[in-house]
Design a protein around this motif. Structure first.
Motif, mmCIF file in Angstrom:
data_model
loop_
_atom_site.group_PDB
_atom_site.id
_atom_site.type_symbol
_atom_site.label_atom_id
_atom_site.label_comp_id
_atom_site.label_asym_id
_atom_site.label_seq_id
_atom_site.Cartn_x
_atom_site.Cartn_y
_atom_site.Cartn_z
ATOM 1 N N PHE A 99 0.891 -1.405 0.044
ATOM 2 C CA PHE A 99 0.191 0.082 -0.006
ATOM 3 C C PHE A 99 0.859 1.229 -0.129
ATOM 4 C CE2 PHE A 99 -1.885 3.311 2.798
ATOM 5 C CZ PHE A 99 -2.870 3.873 1.993
ATOM 6 N N PHE A 100 1.754 1.077 1.032
ATOM 7 C CA PHE A 100 2.591 2.556 1.102
ATOM 8 C C PHE A 100 3.614 2.489 -0.264
ATOM 9 C CE2 PHE A 100 1.835 2.239 5.637
ATOM 10 C CZ PHE A 100 1.477 3.549 5.683
ATOM 11 N N ARG A 101 4.004 1.324 -0.766
ATOM 12 C CA ARG A 101 4.932 1.530 -1.938
ATOM 13 C C ARG A 101 4.060 2.180 -3.080
ATOM 14 N NH1 ARG A 101 6.698 -3.404 -2.004
ATOM 15 N NH2 ARG A 101 8.542 -2.932 -1.210
ATOM 16 N N ARG A 102 2.817 1.749 -3.138
ATOM 17 C CA ARG A 102 1.953 2.443 -4.183
ATOM 18 C C ARG A 102 1.698 3.912 -4.170
ATOM 19 N NH1 ARG A 102 -2.799 -2.339 -4.958
ATOM 20 N NH2 ARG A 102 -1.311 -3.674 -6.080
ATOM 21 N N ILE A 103 1.539 4.218 -2.729
ATOM 22 C CA ILE A 103 1.259 5.787 -2.433
ATOM 23 C C ILE A 103 2.559 6.395 -2.877
ATOM 24 C CG2 ILE A 103 0.929 7.279 -0.712
ATOM 25 C CD1 ILE A 103 -1.510 5.750 -1.659
ATOM 26 N N HIS A 104 3.921 5.890 -2.427
ATOM 27 C CA HIS A 104 5.062 6.333 -2.399
ATOM 28 C C HIS A 104 5.158 6.693 -4.191
ATOM 29 C CE1 HIS A 104 9.057 7.503 -1.346
ATOM 30 N NE2 HIS A 104 9.371 6.685 -2.789
ATOM 31 N N LEU A 105 4.821 5.701 -4.738
ATOM 32 C CA LEU A 105 5.142 5.562 -6.398
ATOM 33 C C LEU A 105 4.234 6.660 -6.980
ATOM 34 C CD1 LEU A 105 6.152 4.437 -8.969
ATOM 35 C CD2 LEU A 105 4.244 2.820 -8.799
ATOM 36 N N TYR A 106 3.144 6.538 -6.585
ATOM 37 C CA TYR A 106 2.002 7.455 -7.350
ATOM 38 C C TYR A 106 2.275 8.853 -7.149
ATOM 39 C CZ TYR A 106 -0.735 3.291 -8.268
ATOM 40 O OH TYR A 106 -1.093 1.972 -8.689
ATOM 41 N N LEU A 107 2.664 9.308 -5.857
ATOM 42 C CA LEU A 107 3.003 10.681 -5.521
ATOM 43 C C LEU A 107 4.373 10.995 -6.243
ATOM 44 C CD1 LEU A 107 2.291 10.543 -1.475
ATOM 45 C CD2 LEU A 107 1.008 11.604 -3.358
ATOM 46 N N GLY A 108 5.229 10.234 -6.311
ATOM 47 C CA GLY A 108 6.449 10.558 -6.963
ATOM 48 C C GLY A 108 6.475 10.949 -8.480
ATOM 49 N N LEU A 109 5.600 10.003 -8.848
ATOM 50 C CA LEU A 109 5.163 10.068 -10.423
ATOM 51 C C LEU A 109 4.603 11.647 -10.503
ATOM 52 C CD1 LEU A 109 4.234 6.616 -11.571
ATOM 53 C CD2 LEU A 109 6.157 7.856 -11.967
ATOM 54 N N THR A 110 3.704 11.730 -9.909
ATOM 55 C CA THR A 110 2.865 12.986 -9.891
ATOM 56 C C THR A 110 3.644 14.383 -9.776
ATOM 57 O OG1 THR A 110 0.854 12.113 -9.066
ATOM 58 C CG2 THR A 110 0.795 14.385 -8.853
ATOM 59 N N ALA A 111 4.541 14.483 -8.784
ATOM 60 C CA ALA A 111 5.429 15.568 -8.532
ATOM 61 C C ALA A 111 6.861 15.433 -8.775
ATOM 62 C CB ALA A 111 4.969 15.885 -7.043
ATOM 63 N N GLY A 112 7.104 14.125 -9.285
ATOM 64 C CA GLY A 112 8.641 14.296 -9.452
ATOM 65 C C GLY A 112 9.425 15.263 -10.411
ATOM 66 N N LEU A 113 8.592 15.705 -11.480
ATOM 67 C CA LEU A 113 9.412 16.881 -12.465
ATOM 68 C C LEU A 113 9.412 18.010 -11.405
ATOM 69 C CD1 LEU A 113 10.349 17.587 -14.862
ATOM 70 C CD2 LEU A 113 8.156 18.036 -15.705
ATOM 71 N N VAL A 114 8.559 18.338 -10.941
ATOM 72 C CA VAL A 114 8.456 19.486 -10.321
ATOM 73 C C VAL A 114 9.481 19.628 -9.049
ATOM 74 C CG1 VAL A 114 7.165 21.558 -8.764
ATOM 75 C CG2 VAL A 114 6.070 20.109 -10.793
ATOM 76 N N ILE A 115 9.661 18.488 -8.411
ATOM 77 C CA ILE A 115 10.513 18.109 -7.294
ATOM 78 C C ILE A 115 12.067 18.375 -8.005
ATOM 79 C CG2 ILE A 115 11.661 16.436 -5.884
ATOM 80 C CD1 ILE A 115 8.713 15.531 -5.319
ATOM 81 N N THR A 116 12.281 17.793 -9.056
ATOM 82 C CA THR A 116 13.633 17.767 -9.438
ATOM 83 C C THR A 116 14.015 19.411 -10.006
ATOM 84 O OG1 THR A 116 13.244 15.552 -10.501
ATOM 85 C CG2 THR A 116 15.117 17.098 -11.648
ATOM 86 N N ILE A 117 12.984 20.030 -10.417
ATOM 87 C CA ILE A 117 13.406 21.452 -10.943
ATOM 88 C C ILE A 117 13.486 22.304 -9.621
ATOM 89 C CG2 ILE A 117 12.197 23.610 -11.588
ATOM 90 C CD1 ILE A 117 10.509 21.620 -13.785
ATOM 91 N N SER A 118 12.569 22.063 -8.616
ATOM 92 C CA SER A 118 12.781 22.453 -7.357
ATOM 93 C C SER A 118 14.221 22.543 -6.530
ATOM 94 C CB SER A 118 11.702 22.535 -6.562
ATOM 95 O OG SER A 118 10.474 22.931 -6.726
ATOM 96 N N CYS A 119 14.623 21.156 -6.466
ATOM 97 C CA CYS A 119 15.904 20.856 -6.141
ATOM 98 C C CYS A 119 17.071 21.518 -6.854
ATOM 99 C CB CYS A 119 16.249 19.460 -6.003
ATOM 100 S SG CYS A 119 15.060 18.720 -4.770
#
Length: 406
Positions: free
Chosen positions: A4-24
């Protein structure tokens, strides 16, 4: 629960991954903004020291002559005799006569600025510009506007993706998502056995690229997660007002500054305190500050405010404020960083914590590495997910072939 947590972790990462990369990545570029700006624009910030500096009031008049229509909001004087003065201008008001009440100054100087005008030309008006002035000659070295700089574009990309309110909403949501990604990441990292713990505390540098990618995401992710929590947490205080208010409510304090004292209104014939006299009065109290920023009041009742950064300050937000009667120069009120309430201290510390300036150069270097690592996690996580997906498909295919053969 792990699934369950792996799926949550995955979906959240796919959703915001690009913006997180830009912010970092943009955050990494902003860590040494001040140092790089001063290095590449040395002539703006440093002058050849002479015997005696001109009085601040003389400099203020000379700046007004060189920048017609401008008022003086604040004059920042550095202890270093080779530093230029930073005169914050107030433009856009009729005649430029009103002067804004001073506030704690932000660090001056950014990288990649565009000069306000060519040599010998009258500079164009721009609201909120800073005039860098030679303190020995009174000559304006350069008119500076942060909004016209390269680093302002990087800052805008970092804070709102160059997309105004919409971009700010996206980065705020992505920062909040990152917070939950870190929480679920720790849950997924937590080992069941001591053997697994040992594996998750050490990167296997001599393993294959898949194992190295796994360890870069899982092992390094664990080590930097607590520091990323701090970065994300401080970022959320700027992204959401409710988050900021909730923080201070939990602490049971307020970040608002104490109400400034007022001057005793004197007859019109009474002279007012000069910039130089106000500076001298505060220097008697604190003679060794890194800088002093003097701001004259904007009405007949307000006080002169002098903000300084003590030589022993732990970070750039640990300023001290003095309020002087504008008619007789007496100290009406002062407040050091240690005298501030908890909320005011937290508010002053949030920016140095977020940018890595809290402990000077060592923490800035660490912040740079942290931001660069943070930018890699969406990529390594995506690769990890693809590898697992391919492995599952291959396993399923092999099982079907075995069943078919039987």
């Amino acid at each position: 629960m792990k699934v369950f947590f792996r799926r949550i972790h995955l979906y959240l990462g796919l959703t915001a991954g690009l913006v997180i990369t830009i912010s970092c990545l943009t955050g990494a570029l902003l860590v040494f903004e001040k140092e790089l700006t001063e290095a590449f624009n040395h002539n703006r910030y440093y002058v050849q020291p002479e015997k005696e500096r001109l009085p601040l009031d003389k400099i203020a008049e000379m700046v007004k002559q060189q920048v017609p229509g401008a008022g003086i909001a604040r004059i920042q004087v550095y202890a270093d005799p080779s530093r230029s003065l930073a005169v914050q201008l107030e433009e856009g008001k009729k005649g430029g006569k009103k002067e804004a009440k001073g506030e704690a100054p932000r660090a001056e100087g950014k990288k990649g600025e565009k000069p306000a005008g060519k040599k010998g030309e009258a500079p164009k008006k721009a609201k909120g510009r800073t005039a860098f002035v030679n303190p020995y000659t009174g000559k304006v070295i350069e008119l500076y506007s942060y909004q016209q700089t390269f680093y302002y574009q990087i800052f805008s990309l970092h804070r709102w993706l160059l997309a105004g309110d919409t971009g700010k909403m996206i980065t705020g949501a992505s920062t909040l998502i990152f917070f939950f990604i870190l929480i679920t990441g720790i849950i997924l990292w937590w080992p069941k056995t001591r053997k697994i713990l040992q594996q998750r505390l050490k990167v296997k540098w001599d393993g294959g690229w898949k194992r190295l990618n796994h360890d870069m995401h899982v092992v390094l992710g664990f080590y930097v997660s607590i520091f990323l929590f701090v970065t994300v947490f401080t970022g959320l205080t700027w992204s959401y007002e409710w988050f900021s208010k909730g923080l201070y409510a939990v602490l049971g304090t307020s970040p608002k500054a104490a109400e400034a004292p007022v001057s005793a209104v004197a007859p019109e014939t009474t002279g007012k305190v000069s910039y130089e006299a106000a500076l001298a009065q505060v220097k008697q109290q604190v003679p060794d500050a890194q800088y002093y920023a003097v701001a004259m009041p904007k009405d007949s009742a307000a006080a002169v405010q002098v903000t300084l950064l003590p030589a022993s300050a732990l970070h750039e937000g640990a300023t001290t404020s003095y309020y002087l009667d504008q008619y007789n120069g007496q100290v009406l009120q002062s407040q050091t960083f240690s005298e501030k309430n908890l909320g005011q201290k937290v508010r002053s510390t949030i920016k140095p914590l977020h940018t890595g300036a809290i402990f000077g150069l060592p923490s800035k270097i660490f912040a740079l590495l942290l931001a660069l690592l943070g930018a890699t996690f969406p990529t390594t996580g995506t690769i990890l997910w693809i590898n697992r997906t391919m492995k599952k498909k291959k396993t399923t295919k092999n099982k079907k072939e075995v069943v078919t053969q039987l």
